[in-house]
Design a protein around this motif. Structure first.
Motif, PDB file in Angstrom:
ATOM      1  N   GLN A 136     -65.637  62.258 -96.827  1.00 29.82           N
ATOM      2  CA  GLN A 136     -64.531  61.733 -96.033  1.00 29.82           C
ATOM      3  C   GLN A 136     -64.141  62.689 -94.917  1.00 29.82           C
ATOM      4  N   ILE A 137     -64.137  63.974 -95.219  1.00 26.34           N
ATOM      5  CA  ILE A 137     -63.770  64.973 -94.210  1.00 26.34           C
ATOM      6  C   ILE A 137     -64.764  64.953 -93.058  1.00 26.34           C
ATOM      7  N   HIS A 138     -66.042  64.871 -93.374  1.00 25.66           N
ATOM      8  CA  HIS A 138     -67.071  64.866 -92.339  1.00 25.66           C
ATOM      9  C   HIS A 138     -67.125  63.532 -91.594  1.00 25.66           C
ATOM     10  N   LYS A 139     -66.757  62.464 -92.274  1.00 25.68           N
ATOM     11  CA  LYS A 139     -66.844  61.126 -91.687  1.00 25.68           C
ATOM     12  C   LYS A 139     -65.836  60.943 -90.554  1.00 25.68           C
ATOM     13  N   ASN A 140     -64.579  61.088 -90.858  1.00 28.38           N
ATOM     14  CA  ASN A 140     -63.511  60.960 -89.857  1.00 28.38           C
ATOM     15  C   ASN A 140     -62.241  61.487 -90.511  1.00 28.38           C
ATOM     16  N   TYR A 141     -62.092  62.794 -90.475  1.00 27.81           N
ATOM     17  CA  TYR A 141     -61.065  63.480 -91.258  1.00 27.81           C
ATOM     18  C   TYR A 141     -59.675  62.865 -91.135  1.00 27.81           C
ATOM     19  N   ARG A 142     -59.170  62.733 -89.922  1.00 29.24           N
ATOM     20  CA  ARG A 142     -57.782  62.301 -89.763  1.00 29.24           C
ATOM     21  C   ARG A 142     -57.587  60.808 -90.031  1.00 29.24           C
ATOM     22  N   ARG A 143     -58.590  60.005 -89.772  1.00 27.36           N
ATOM     23  CA  ARG A 143     -58.477  58.603 -90.155  1.00 27.36           C
ATOM     24  C   ARG A 143     -58.471  58.470 -91.673  1.00 27.36           C
ATOM     25  N   GLU A 144     -59.297  59.256 -92.337  1.00 33.75           N
ATOM     26  CA  GLU A 144     -59.371  59.183 -93.791  1.00 33.75           C
ATOM     27  C   GLU A 144     -58.075  59.633 -94.459  1.00 33.75           C
ATOM     28  N   ILE A 145     -57.311  60.515 -93.798  1.00 36.37           N
ATOM     29  CA  ILE A 145     -55.986  60.864 -94.312  1.00 36.37           C
ATOM     30  C   ILE A 145     -55.126  59.606 -94.372  1.00 36.37           C
ATOM     31  N   GLY A 146     -55.128  58.842 -93.278  1.00 36.38           N
ATOM     32  CA  GLY A 146     -54.362  57.596 -93.260  1.00 36.38           C
ATOM     33  C   GLY A 146     -54.847  56.604 -94.297  1.00 36.38           C
ATOM     34  N   VAL A 147     -56.155  56.507 -94.432  1.00 35.28           N
ATOM     35  CA  VAL A 147     -56.738  55.598 -95.429  1.00 35.28           C
ATOM     36  C   VAL A 147     -56.270  55.981 -96.827  1.00 35.28           C
ATOM     37  N   GLN A 148     -56.249  57.277 -97.129  1.00 34.92           N
ATOM     38  CA  GLN A 148     -55.831  57.732 -98.451  1.00 34.92           C
ATOM     39  C   GLN A 148     -54.346  57.474 -98.699  1.00 34.92           C
ATOM     40  N   ILE A 149     -53.527  57.614 -97.662  1.00 34.37           N
ATOM     41  CA  ILE A 149     -52.100  57.306 -97.802  1.00 34.37           C
ATOM     42  C   ILE A 149     -51.922  55.836 -98.175  1.00 34.37           C
ATOM     43  N   VAL A 150     -52.582  54.976 -97.429  1.00 31.28           N
ATOM     44  CA  VAL A 150     -52.488  53.534 -97.686  1.00 31.28           C
ATOM     45  C   VAL A 150     -52.997  53.211 -99.081  1.00 31.28           C
ATOM     46  N   ARG A 151     -54.115  53.801 -99.448  1.00 29.66           N
ATOM     47  CA  ARG A 151     -54.706  53.557-100.762  1.00 29.66           C
ATOM     48  C   ARG A 151     -53.770  54.031-101.883  1.00 29.66           C
ATOM     49  N   SER A 152     -53.133  55.174-101.680  1.00 28.88           N
ATOM     50  CA  SER A 152     -52.240  55.718-102.709  1.00 28.88           C
ATOM     51  C   SER A 152     -51.090  54.762-103.006  1.00 28.88           C
ATOM     52  N   LEU A 153     -50.525  54.172-101.962  1.00 26.31           N
ATOM     53  CA  LEU A 153     -49.420  53.234-102.171  1.00 26.31           C
ATOM     54  C   LEU A 153     -49.896  51.972-102.868  1.00 26.31           C
ATOM     55  N   TYR A 154     -50.974  51.407-102.378  1.00 33.85           N
ATOM     56  CA  TYR A 154     -51.422  50.133-102.925  1.00 33.85           C
ATOM     57  C   TYR A 154     -51.966  50.268-104.341  1.00 33.85           C
ATOM     58  N   GLU A 155     -52.649  51.373-104.640  1.00 31.83           N
ATOM     59  CA  GLU A 155     -53.175  51.560-106.002  1.00 31.83           C
ATOM     60  C   GLU A 155     -52.044  51.732-107.003  1.00 31.83           C
ATOM     61  N   LYS A 156     -50.926  52.286-106.547  1.00 37.50           N
ATOM     62  CA  LYS A 156     -49.781  52.475-107.435  1.00 37.50           C
ATOM     63  C   LYS A 156     -48.771  51.337-107.307  1.00 37.50           C
ATOM     64  N   LYS A 157     -49.181  50.286-106.580  1.00 33.96           N
ATOM     65  CA  LYS A 157     -48.375  49.080-106.414  1.00 33.96           C
ATOM     66  C   LYS A 157     -46.993  49.390-105.848  1.00 33.96           C
ATOM     67  N   LEU A 158     -46.973  50.256-104.818  1.00 30.03           N
ATOM     68  CA  LEU A 158     -45.744  50.627-104.147  1.00 30.03           C
ATOM     69  C   LEU A 158     -45.662  49.930-102.794  1.00 30.03           C
ATOM     70  N   SER A 159     -44.508  49.427-102.460  1.00 30.42           N
ATOM     71  CA  SER A 159     -44.298  48.772-101.178  1.00 30.42           C
ATOM     72  C   SER A 159     -44.062  49.814-100.096  1.00 30.42           C
ATOM     73  N   PRO A 160     -44.770  49.750 -98.955  1.00 28.80           N
ATOM     74  CA  PRO A 160     -44.530  50.708 -97.873  1.00 28.80           C
ATOM     75  C   PRO A 160     -43.149  50.555 -97.253  1.00 28.80           C
ATOM     76  N   GLU A 161     -42.498  49.432 -97.501  1.00 28.37           N
ATOM     77  CA  GLU A 161     -41.135  49.242 -97.016  1.00 28.37           C
ATOM     78  C   GLU A 161     -40.129  49.949 -97.917  1.00 28.37           C
ATOM     79  N   ARG A 162     -40.422  49.978 -99.227  1.00 30.37           N
ATOM     80  CA  ARG A 162     -39.478  50.562-100.180  1.00 30.37           C
ATOM     81  C   ARG A 162     -39.798  52.011-100.533  1.00 30.37           C
ATOM     82  N   VAL A 163     -41.048  52.402-100.405  1.00 26.30           N
ATOM     83  CA  VAL A 163     -41.440  53.805-100.580  1.00 26.30           C
ATOM     84  C   VAL A 163     -42.057  54.232 -99.255  1.00 26.30           C
TER      85      VAL A 163
END
Length: 228
Positions: free
Chosen positions: A134-161
């Motif tokens: 992921q770091i070699h692929k597109n480091y800063r985009r992958e940071i965003g991808v991981q943030i989004v994934r973390s919320l959705y995998e834990k079933k958290l709403s981006p509006e409420r968390v």
């Protein structure tokens, strides 16, 4: 172009060092004009005390520079959040001390008390570390991808968390606009500090009850005034 938005984003960025959230040129605040599909963000490498409205970077949703100085290197992460969370209007990335400590420890921030409950409806997640690929692929985009994934995998709403810790890095927070995202980053810093101390004093500290979480979160949401 986007003069009013540039003024607001420039002001929000000036508050980062004033509140002790970052040093030198670390950190950045952005905001989006959804109608024009453009964001305004702090330019790269410019000290906060030297920022002016005319310096602010305006980019489209593909990251192309439209106006101003070259944008922050974190722009790609901001763009990923704007594309993934259509409800948000501003993003803050800080290097605030306590949030960084929790991020470097790779720890979620549990809901221990009502200060947390009034702003975030659930634990603040911390991403898993990025892989070498992921770091070699597109480091800063992958940071965003991981943030989004973390919320959705834990079933958290981006509006409420409206925040997430990036492992080994630091906090990202978002909101309705630039100042709202900065406010959420400020609250996040406080609850990271109190959660860390809470865990030191009482390693098996209990989360607050769901009833108390509901009472404080929904009462505040129904009575809060707009910011920014």
């Amino acid at each position: 172009m986007l003069e009013e938005l540039k003024e607001k984003v420039c002001y929000a960025n000036s508050l980062l060092p004033k509140n002790g959230f970052c040093y030198f040129t670390w950190g950045n605040v952005s905001a989006i004009d959804r109608e024009k599909e453009m964001i305004v963000i702090k330019p790269t490498g410019v000290p906060f005390e030297e920022l002016t409205t005319g310096m602010m970077s305006v980019v489209d949703l593909n990251g192309n520079l439209i106006e101003g100085l070259p944008p922050s290197m974190d722009t790609i992460t901001h763009l990923e959040l704007y594309r993934s969370f259509p409800i948000i209007g501003g993003v803050t990335h800080a290097h605030s001390k306590w949030a960084v400590i929790m991020a470097q420890a790779g720890q979620d921030v549990p809901v221990y008390g009502v200060t947390h409950a009034e702003y975030f409806y659930g634990d603040i997640p911390c991403t898993i570390p990025l892989s070498d690929e992921q770091i070699h692929k597109n480091y800063r985009r992958e940071i965003g991808v991981q943030i989004v994934r973390s919320l959705y995998e834990k079933k958290l709403s981006p509006e409420r968390v409206s925040a997430c810790l990036v492992a080994a890095h630091g906090p990202f927070a978002w909101g309705k606009n630039a100042l709202d995202s900065l406010r959420n980053a400020a609250v996040l810093e406080m609850i990271c500090m109190t959660a860390w101390h809470n865990a030191q004093m009482q390693p098996k500290a209990n989360r607050i009850s769901q009833t108390l979480l509901d009472e404080h979160y929904f009462t505040r949401i129904n009575t809060q005034k707009p910011i920014g």
